[in-house]
Design a protein around this motif. Structure first.
Motif, PDB file in Angstrom:
ATOM      1  N   TYR A 177       0.646  -1.126  -0.692  1.00 46.38           N
ATOM      2  CA  TYR A 177      -0.463  -0.213  -0.273  1.00 46.38           C
ATOM      3  C   TYR A 177       0.837   1.112   0.231  1.00 46.38           C
ATOM      4  N   SER A 178       1.938   0.918   0.314  1.00 47.09           N
ATOM      5  CA  SER A 178       3.060   2.359   0.544  1.00 47.09           C
ATOM      6  C   SER A 178       3.394   2.752  -0.983  1.00 47.09           C
ATOM      7  N   GLY A 179       3.550   1.275  -1.993  1.00 43.53           N
ATOM      8  CA  GLY A 179       4.404   1.507  -2.911  1.00 43.53           C
ATOM      9  C   GLY A 179       2.995   1.667  -3.648  1.00 43.53           C
ATOM     10  N   ASP A 180       1.530   1.442  -3.583  1.00 43.00           N
ATOM     11  CA  ASP A 180       0.092   2.133  -4.251  1.00 43.00           C
ATOM     12  C   ASP A 180       0.222   3.672  -4.340  1.00 43.00           C
ATOM     13  N   LEU A 181       0.604   4.254  -2.758  1.00 46.34           N
ATOM     14  CA  LEU A 181       0.430   5.725  -2.474  1.00 46.34           C
ATOM     15  C   LEU A 181       1.664   5.878  -3.423  1.00 46.34           C
ATOM     16  N   VAL A 182       2.655   5.618  -3.166  1.00 42.57           N
ATOM     17  CA  VAL A 182       4.328   6.740  -4.221  1.00 42.57           C
ATOM     18  C   VAL A 182       3.834   7.108  -5.658  1.00 42.57           C
ATOM     19  N   ARG A 183       2.871   5.479  -5.809  1.00 48.38           N
ATOM     20  CA  ARG A 183       2.578   5.259  -8.026  1.00 48.38           C
ATOM     21  C   ARG A 183       1.591   6.920  -7.860  1.00 48.38           C
ATOM     22  N   GLU A 184       0.594   6.669  -7.092  1.00 47.57           N
ATOM     23  CA  GLU A 184      -0.111   6.704  -7.198  1.00 47.57           C
ATOM     24  C   GLU A 184      -0.022   8.863  -7.525  1.00 47.57           C
ATOM     25  N   ILE A 185       0.608   9.508  -6.102  1.00 48.61           N
ATOM     26  CA  ILE A 185       1.774  10.498  -5.953  1.00 48.61           C
ATOM     27  C   ILE A 185       2.374  11.212  -7.407  1.00 48.61           C
ATOM     28  N   LEU A 186       3.004   9.863  -7.722  1.00 48.36           N
ATOM     29  CA  LEU A 186       3.903  10.223  -8.459  1.00 48.36           C
ATOM     30  C   LEU A 186       3.833   9.994 -10.344  1.00 48.36           C
ATOM     31  N   LYS A 187       2.215   9.180 -10.363  1.00 46.61           N
ATOM     32  CA  LYS A 187       1.483   9.144 -11.307  1.00 46.61           C
ATOM     33  C   LYS A 187       1.331   9.369 -12.828  1.00 46.61           C
ATOM     34  N   LYS A 188       2.591  11.382 -12.544  1.00 51.05           N
ATOM     35  CA  LYS A 188       2.586  12.029 -14.345  1.00 51.05           C
ATOM     36  C   LYS A 188       4.185  11.676 -14.443  1.00 51.05           C
ATOM     37  N   VAL A 189       5.376  11.094 -13.372  1.00 47.34           N
ATOM     38  CA  VAL A 189       6.150  10.720 -13.652  1.00 47.34           C
ATOM     39  C   VAL A 189       6.307   9.058 -14.768  1.00 47.34           C
ATOM     40  N   GLU A 190       6.804   8.779 -15.937  1.00 49.05           N
ATOM     41  CA  GLU A 190       7.270   8.257 -16.572  1.00 49.05           C
ATOM     42  C   GLU A 190       8.321   7.664 -15.730  1.00 49.05           C
TER      43      GLU A 190
ATOM     44  N   ASN B  53       4.143   5.068   6.947  1.00 50.11           N
ATOM     45  CA  ASN B  53       4.057   6.309   7.377  1.00 50.11           C
ATOM     46  C   ASN B  53       3.232   7.702   5.942  1.00 50.11           C
ATOM     47  N   PRO B  54       1.797   7.403   5.872  1.00 50.60           N
ATOM     48  CA  PRO B  54       1.147   7.687   4.451  1.00 50.60           C
ATOM     49  C   PRO B  54       1.913   9.525   4.822  1.00 50.60           C
ATOM     50  N   PHE B  55       2.048  10.270   6.123  1.00 53.03           N
ATOM     51  CA  PHE B  55       2.658  11.211   6.044  1.00 53.03           C
ATOM     52  C   PHE B  55       3.361  11.313   5.473  1.00 53.03           C
ATOM     53  N   TYR B  56       4.783  10.848   6.096  1.00 50.06           N
ATOM     54  CA  TYR B  56       6.053  10.679   5.726  1.00 50.06           C
ATOM     55  C   TYR B  56       6.140  10.973   4.305  1.00 50.06           C
ATOM     56  N   VAL B  57       5.722   9.222   3.549  1.00 47.49           N
ATOM     57  CA  VAL B  57       5.582   9.272   2.169  1.00 47.49           C
ATOM     58  C   VAL B  57       5.412  10.791   1.000  1.00 47.49           C
ATOM     59  N   GLU B  58       3.931  11.681   1.696  1.00 47.09           N
ATOM     60  CA  GLU B  58       3.942  13.057   1.353  1.00 47.09           C
ATOM     61  C   GLU B  58       4.806  14.190   1.560  1.00 47.09           C
ATOM     62  N   GLU B  59       5.581  13.779   2.271  1.00 45.72           N
ATOM     63  CA  GLU B  59       6.165  14.663   3.107  1.00 45.72           C
ATOM     64  C   GLU B  59       7.745  14.396   2.301  1.00 45.72           C
ATOM     65  N   LEU B  60       8.432  13.178   2.307  1.00 43.74           N
ATOM     66  CA  LEU B  60       9.926  13.118   1.827  1.00 43.74           C
ATOM     67  C   LEU B  60       8.964  12.705   0.178  1.00 43.74           C
ATOM     68  N   ILE B  61       8.166  13.023  -0.690  1.00 43.72           N
ATOM     69  CA  ILE B  61       8.102  13.143  -2.036  1.00 43.72           C
ATOM     70  C   ILE B  61       8.172  14.740  -2.049  1.00 43.72           C
ATOM     71  N   ALA B  62       7.132  15.571  -1.181  1.00 41.19           N
ATOM     72  CA  ALA B  62       7.147  17.234  -1.173  1.00 41.19           C
ATOM     73  C   ALA B  62       9.252  18.015  -1.553  1.00 41.19           C
ATOM     74  N   MET B  63      10.081  17.355  -0.336  1.00 37.92           N
ATOM     75  CA  MET B  63      10.847  17.399   0.126  1.00 37.92           C
ATOM     76  C   MET B  63      11.745  17.071  -1.181  1.00 37.92           C
ATOM     77  N   LEU B  64      11.467  16.469  -2.349  1.00 34.28           N
ATOM     78  CA  LEU B  64      12.640  16.137  -3.392  1.00 34.28           C
ATOM     79  C   LEU B  64      12.113  16.952  -4.554  1.00 34.28           C
ATOM     80  N   MET B  65      10.513  17.153  -4.464  1.00 34.51           N
ATOM     81  CA  MET B  65      10.091  18.116  -5.697  1.00 34.51           C
ATOM     82  C   MET B  65      10.920  19.698  -5.369  1.00 34.51           C
ATOM     83  N   GLU B  66      11.005  20.048  -3.766  1.00 35.30           N
ATOM     84  CA  GLU B  66      11.288  21.160  -3.611  1.00 35.30           C
ATOM     85  C   GLU B  66      13.070  20.949  -3.873  1.00 35.30           C
TER      86      GLU B  66
END
Length: 209
Positions: free
Chosen positions: A114-127, A144-157
């Motif tokens: 489910y963590s992988g599903d969440l990552v792939r859903e947030i980053l679905k625009k990445v080819e 931790n789903p909040f941690y997933v979101e914050e990590l991705i936001a940090m990598l974007m920044e």
């Protein structure tokens, strides 16, 4: 009654005549509580009513007692109380809610799937999302789903994940593992440290308040 109920619930009704009359007396809290309970009893009788409460682990004893009273006294009508809390609530109040009609649902950490599903859903625009970035985000977040979101936001920044209107991309050759802090606190600290000085100072003052 509305003024007294709202004042008891924490809104500023100090200029209201009914509140001013009872200010400084025990009757102000007692009457306010009675009016607030009557309000919920009335809404539950007329309509389906949902009381949604977040972060209940920060609630004071009076609030917790009021919630128990509502759940115990409005039983024949259509009232649902949805209360979200972290574990400390039941550590400090282990018997809270006992004897009342309730269901306790424990939210466990997300599985790797489910963590992988969440990552792939947030980053679905990445080819052609690289497998390594997915694995790093899954292992670092520990469910931790909040941690997933914050990590991705940090990598974007940090420009490691480059966003666009239709397509996103991962910067080629980026050292993703080195860029990922080992704790959620580390992620939040890194994001705060990247803010301009003026915004950082404002947040520091706000945190004290």
């Amino acid at each position: 009654e509305v003024h007294l109920a709202c004042n008891y619930a924490g809104f500023d009704f100090s200029s209201s005549e009914p509140v001013r009359k009872l200010k400084g007396t025990y009757a102000l809290a007692a009457t306010g509580q009675f009016c607030l309970i009557n309000y919920f009893r009335g809404t539950a009788a007329d309509n389906r009513t949902l009381i949604y409460l977040e972060d209940l682990h920060w609630a004071d004893n009076t609030s917790l007692e009021l919630i128990e009273y509502l759940a115990g006294s409005i039983t024949d009508d259509r009232l649902l109380i949805l209360a979200l809390s972290r574990p400390p609530l039941l550590e400090t109040h282990p018997h809270w809610g006992e004897g009342l009609p309730h269901r306790f649902i424990e939210l466990k950490p997300l599985s790797k799937k489910y963590s992988g599903d969440l990552v792939r859903e947030i980053l679905k625009k990445v080819e052609n999302l690289p497998t390594d970035i997915t694995e790093i985000l899954i292992s670092s977040s520990e469910g931790n789903p909040f941690y997933v979101e914050e990590l991705i936001a940090m990598l974007m920044e940090d420009g490691i994940i480059v966003t666009g209107e239709d397509k996103w991309m991962v910067k080629p050759g980026a050292m993703i593992r080195k860029a990922v802090p080992s704790t959620l606190t580390g992620v939040l600290q890194a994001r705060l440290d990247s803010l301009p000085d003026e915004e950082k100072e404002m947040l520091q003052k706000a945190s004290v308040i």
